[in-house]
Design a protein around this motif. Structure first.
Motif, PDB file in Angstrom:
ATOM      1  N   GLN A 111       0.834  -1.205   0.000  1.00  0.00           N
ATOM      2  CA  GLN A 111       0.000   0.000   0.000  1.00  0.00           C
ATOM      3  C   GLN A 111       0.869   1.255   0.000  1.00  0.00           C
ATOM      4  OE1 GLN A 111      -2.475  -0.537   3.455  1.00  0.00           O
ATOM      5  NE2 GLN A 111      -3.911  -1.902   2.391  1.00  0.00           N
ATOM      6  N   GLN A 112       1.972   1.222   0.744  1.00  0.00           N
ATOM      7  CA  GLN A 112       2.879   2.371   0.786  1.00  0.00           C
ATOM      8  C   GLN A 112       3.493   2.624  -0.595  1.00  0.00           C
ATOM      9  OE1 GLN A 112       5.652   1.278   3.862  1.00  0.00           O
ATOM     10  NE2 GLN A 112       4.232   1.793   5.523  1.00  0.00           N
ATOM     11  N   GLN A 113       3.858   1.560  -1.278  1.00  0.00           N
ATOM     12  CA  GLN A 113       4.416   1.697  -2.630  1.00  0.00           C
ATOM     13  C   GLN A 113       3.384   2.309  -3.574  1.00  0.00           C
ATOM     14  OE1 GLN A 113       6.961  -0.965  -4.423  1.00  0.00           O
ATOM     15  NE2 GLN A 113       8.375  -0.513  -2.757  1.00  0.00           N
ATOM     16  N   GLU A 114       2.139   1.868  -3.416  1.00  0.00           N
ATOM     17  CA  GLU A 114       1.076   2.417  -4.259  1.00  0.00           C
ATOM     18  C   GLU A 114       0.877   3.908  -3.981  1.00  0.00           C
ATOM     19  OE1 GLU A 114      -2.362  -0.009  -3.528  1.00  0.00           O
ATOM     20  OE2 GLU A 114      -1.436  -1.784  -4.424  1.00  0.00           O
ATOM     21  N   ILE A 115       0.993   4.299  -2.718  1.00  0.00           N
ATOM     22  CA  ILE A 115       0.854   5.709  -2.355  1.00  0.00           C
ATOM     23  C   ILE A 115       1.980   6.527  -2.990  1.00  0.00           C
ATOM     24  CG2 ILE A 115       0.970   7.370  -0.442  1.00  0.00           C
ATOM     25  CD1 ILE A 115      -0.461   5.260   1.291  1.00  0.00           C
ATOM     26  N   VAL A 116       3.202   5.973  -2.927  1.00  0.00           N
ATOM     27  CA  VAL A 116       4.368   6.705  -3.442  1.00  0.00           C
ATOM     28  C   VAL A 116       4.270   6.895  -4.958  1.00  0.00           C
ATOM     29  CG1 VAL A 116       6.870   6.527  -3.797  1.00  0.00           C
ATOM     30  CG2 VAL A 116       5.895   6.041  -1.566  1.00  0.00           C
ATOM     31  N   VAL A 117       3.823   5.889  -5.697  1.00  0.00           N
ATOM     32  CA  VAL A 117       3.773   5.982  -7.158  1.00  0.00           C
ATOM     33  C   VAL A 117       2.499   6.641  -7.683  1.00  0.00           C
ATOM     34  CG1 VAL A 117       5.366   4.179  -7.868  1.00  0.00           C
ATOM     35  CG2 VAL A 117       3.054   3.571  -7.234  1.00  0.00           C
ATOM     36  N   SER A 118       1.584   6.935  -6.826  1.00  0.00           N
ATOM     37  CA  SER A 118       0.344   7.566  -7.282  1.00  0.00           C
ATOM     38  C   SER A 118       0.611   8.989  -7.775  1.00  0.00           C
ATOM     39  CB  SER A 118      -0.698   7.563  -6.166  1.00  0.00           C
ATOM     40  OG  SER A 118      -0.315   8.448  -5.154  1.00  0.00           O
ATOM     41  N   GLN A 119      -0.346   9.543  -8.521  1.00  0.00           N
ATOM     42  CA  GLN A 119      -0.232  10.891  -9.113  1.00  0.00           C
ATOM     43  C   GLN A 119      -0.020  11.949  -8.037  1.00  0.00           C
ATOM     44  OE1 GLN A 119       0.149  11.664 -12.106  1.00  0.00           O
ATOM     45  NE2 GLN A 119      -0.702  10.025 -13.347  1.00  0.00           N
ATOM     46  N   SER A 120      -0.805  11.867  -6.986  1.00  0.00           N
ATOM     47  CA  SER A 120      -0.670  12.848  -5.905  1.00  0.00           C
ATOM     48  C   SER A 120      -0.535  12.096  -4.583  1.00  0.00           C
ATOM     49  CB  SER A 120      -1.878  13.787  -5.868  1.00  0.00           C
ATOM     50  OG  SER A 120      -3.059  13.034  -5.764  1.00  0.00           O
ATOM     51  N   PRO A 121       0.713  11.763  -4.179  1.00  0.00           N
ATOM     52  CA  PRO A 121       0.904  10.999  -2.940  1.00  0.00           C
ATOM     53  C   PRO A 121       0.435  11.784  -1.706  1.00  0.00           C
ATOM     54  CG  PRO A 121       3.026  11.603  -3.918  1.00  0.00           C
ATOM     55  CD  PRO A 121       1.960  12.110  -4.825  1.00  0.00           C
ATOM     56  N   ASP A 122      -0.249  11.051  -0.824  1.00  0.00           N
ATOM     57  CA  ASP A 122      -0.734  11.641   0.428  1.00  0.00           C
ATOM     58  C   ASP A 122       0.327  11.380   1.497  1.00  0.00           C
ATOM     59  OD1 ASP A 122      -2.063  12.531   2.644  1.00  0.00           O
ATOM     60  OD2 ASP A 122      -3.830  11.258   2.368  1.00  0.00           O
ATOM     61  N   VAL A 123       1.094  12.400   1.799  1.00  0.00           N
ATOM     62  CA  VAL A 123       2.213  12.282   2.737  1.00  0.00           C
ATOM     63  C   VAL A 123       1.718  11.900   4.133  1.00  0.00           C
ATOM     64  CG1 VAL A 123       4.144  13.489   3.812  1.00  0.00           C
ATOM     65  CG2 VAL A 123       3.619  13.902   1.414  1.00  0.00           C
ATOM     66  N   ALA A 124       0.633  12.464   4.557  1.00  0.00           N
ATOM     67  CA  ALA A 124       0.095  12.169   5.893  1.00  0.00           C
ATOM     68  C   ALA A 124      -0.305  10.695   5.983  1.00  0.00           C
ATOM     69  CB  ALA A 124      -1.103  13.057   6.191  1.00  0.00           C
ATOM     70  N   GLN A 125      -0.926  10.190   4.930  1.00  0.00           N
ATOM     71  CA  GLN A 125      -1.321   8.773   4.910  1.00  0.00           C
ATOM     72  C   GLN A 125      -0.082   7.880   4.904  1.00  0.00           C
ATOM     73  OE1 GLN A 125      -3.624   7.592   1.479  1.00  0.00           O
ATOM     74  NE2 GLN A 125      -4.266   5.668   2.444  1.00  0.00           N
ATOM     75  N   LEU A 126       0.934   8.295   4.156  1.00  0.00           N
ATOM     76  CA  LEU A 126       2.180   7.525   4.102  1.00  0.00           C
ATOM     77  C   LEU A 126       2.860   7.486   5.467  1.00  0.00           C
ATOM     78  CD1 LEU A 126       4.161   5.959   2.316  1.00  0.00           C
ATOM     79  CD2 LEU A 126       5.294   8.135   1.813  1.00  0.00           C
ATOM     80  N   LEU A 127       2.917   8.628   6.142  1.00  0.00           N
ATOM     81  CA  LEU A 127       3.522   8.679   7.482  1.00  0.00           C
ATOM     82  C   LEU A 127       2.738   7.816   8.478  1.00  0.00           C
ATOM     83  CD1 LEU A 127       4.529  12.448   7.769  1.00  0.00           C
ATOM     84  CD2 LEU A 127       6.054  10.467   7.617  1.00  0.00           C
ATOM     85  N   GLU A 128       1.424   7.908   8.412  1.00  0.00           N
ATOM     86  CA  GLU A 128       0.586   7.100   9.301  1.00  0.00           C
ATOM     87  C   GLU A 128       0.819   5.614   9.041  1.00  0.00           C
ATOM     88  OE1 GLU A 128      -1.818   6.056  12.300  1.00  0.00           O
ATOM     89  OE2 GLU A 128      -1.173   8.094  11.855  1.00  0.00           O
ATOM     90  N   SER A 129       0.931   5.262   7.779  1.00  0.00           N
ATOM     91  CA  SER A 129       1.174   3.876   7.395  1.00  0.00           C
ATOM     92  C   SER A 129       2.535   3.398   7.909  1.00  0.00           C
ATOM     93  CB  SER A 129       1.101   3.754   5.865  1.00  0.00           C
ATOM     94  OG  SER A 129       1.427   2.455   5.459  1.00  0.00           O
ATOM     95  N   GLN A 130       3.535   4.239   7.839  1.00  0.00           N
ATOM     96  CA  GLN A 130       4.876   3.880   8.323  1.00  0.00           C
ATOM     97  C   GLN A 130       4.890   3.732   9.845  1.00  0.00           C
ATOM     98  OE1 GLN A 130       7.244   7.004   6.553  1.00  0.00           O
ATOM     99  NE2 GLN A 130       7.660   5.782   4.700  1.00  0.00           N
ATOM    100  N   ARG A 131       4.153   4.603  10.530  1.00  0.00           N
ATOM    101  CA  ARG A 131       4.058   4.475  11.994  1.00  0.00           C
ATOM    102  C   ARG A 131       3.399   3.140  12.379  1.00  0.00           C
ATOM    103  NH1 ARG A 131       1.411   9.542  12.222  1.00  0.00           N
ATOM    104  NH2 ARG A 131       2.993  11.064  11.767  1.00  0.00           N
ATOM    105  N   TYR A 132       2.340   2.840  11.655  1.00  0.00           N
ATOM    106  CA  TYR A 132       1.644   1.576  11.922  1.00  0.00           C
ATOM    107  C   TYR A 132       2.551   0.387  11.618  1.00  0.00           C
ATOM    108  CZ  TYR A 132      -2.001  -2.016  11.877  1.00  0.00           C
ATOM    109  OH  TYR A 132      -2.744  -3.129  12.132  1.00  0.00           O
ATOM    110  N   GLN A 133       3.327   0.488  10.544  1.00  0.00           N
ATOM    111  CA  GLN A 133       4.277  -0.579  10.195  1.00  0.00           C
ATOM    112  C   GLN A 133       5.316  -0.744  11.298  1.00  0.00           C
ATOM    113  OE1 GLN A 133       6.261  -0.112   6.410  1.00  0.00           O
ATOM    114  NE2 GLN A 133       7.853  -1.565   6.968  1.00  0.00           N
ATOM    115  N   ALA A 134       5.824   0.355  11.820  1.00  0.00           N
ATOM    116  CA  ALA A 134       6.804   0.285  12.913  1.00  0.00           C
ATOM    117  C   ALA A 134       6.187  -0.390  14.136  1.00  0.00           C
ATOM    118  CB  ALA A 134       7.299   1.689  13.269  1.00  0.00           C
ATOM    119  N   SER A 135       4.919  -0.077  14.385  1.00  0.00           N
ATOM    120  CA  SER A 135       4.211  -0.714  15.502  1.00  0.00           C
ATOM    121  C   SER A 135       4.101  -2.224  15.288  1.00  0.00           C
ATOM    122  CB  SER A 135       2.829  -0.083  15.636  1.00  0.00           C
ATOM    123  OG  SER A 135       1.977  -0.891  16.395  1.00  0.00           O
ATOM    124  N   LEU A 136       3.762  -2.617  14.064  1.00  0.00           N
ATOM    125  CA  LEU A 136       3.650  -4.050  13.753  1.00  0.00           C
ATOM    126  C   LEU A 136       5.005  -4.753  13.860  1.00  0.00           C
ATOM    127  CD1 LEU A 136       1.192  -4.003  10.704  1.00  0.00           C
ATOM    128  CD2 LEU A 136       0.688  -4.615  13.075  1.00  0.00           C
TER     129      LEU A 136
END
Length: 149
Positions: A53-78
């Protein structure tokens, strides 16, 4: 001759109960390990999905930085959860080994009593055979002695 009875039968039954209880405890530890490993695999699968999902966010036309950061925080938690589960699995392995050794010892104690029972029963049978032979000898001697008179 009296009927054979193993004098330590009560102790043997107690040792059997102890062995069975230790077997149940070992099975419980194995089940706990299985549950822990299943949960760890689920979390790892979730991490893989999250990375996709993070890769999809990064390659999308308009990446949502806040969503990416939230996703990375959740990944660190996991990932922290996975490390914790690995530590728990190591501790659980030690407990499994301790319980396995306890079961082996309990089984050895039962086998010792079983062997003793077998030896005592063999001795009882031998004594019974000797007593029977003695009676038959006496009967034979009495019969021969009665014929001579």
């Amino acid at each position: 001759m009296p009927r054979y009875q193993f004098q330590l039968e009560t102790l043997r039954k107690l040792r059997l109960q102890e062995r069975d209880a230790r077997s149940v405890k070992l099975a419980e530890a194995f089940r706990a390990e299985e549950i822990l490993l299943e949960r760890c695999a689920e979390v790892k699968d979730e991490i893989v999905t999250l990375r996709q999902q993070q890769q999809e966010i990064v390659v999308s036309q308009s990446p949502d930085v806040a969503q990416l950061l939230e996703s990375q925080r959740y990944q660190a938690s996991l990932e922290t959860q996975v490390r914790t589960m690995r530590d728990q699995a190591a501790t659980l392995q030690q407990e499994i080994e301790r319980r396995r050794l306890a079961l082996v010892e309990a089984d050895r104690e039962v086998r010792v009593l079983d062997k003793l029972d077998e030896r005592r029963f063999a001795e009882y049978q031998l004594a019974a055979q000797r007593a029977e032979a003695k009676v038959l000898d006496e009967v034979g001697t009495n019969m021969v002695g009665g014929e001579r008179q």
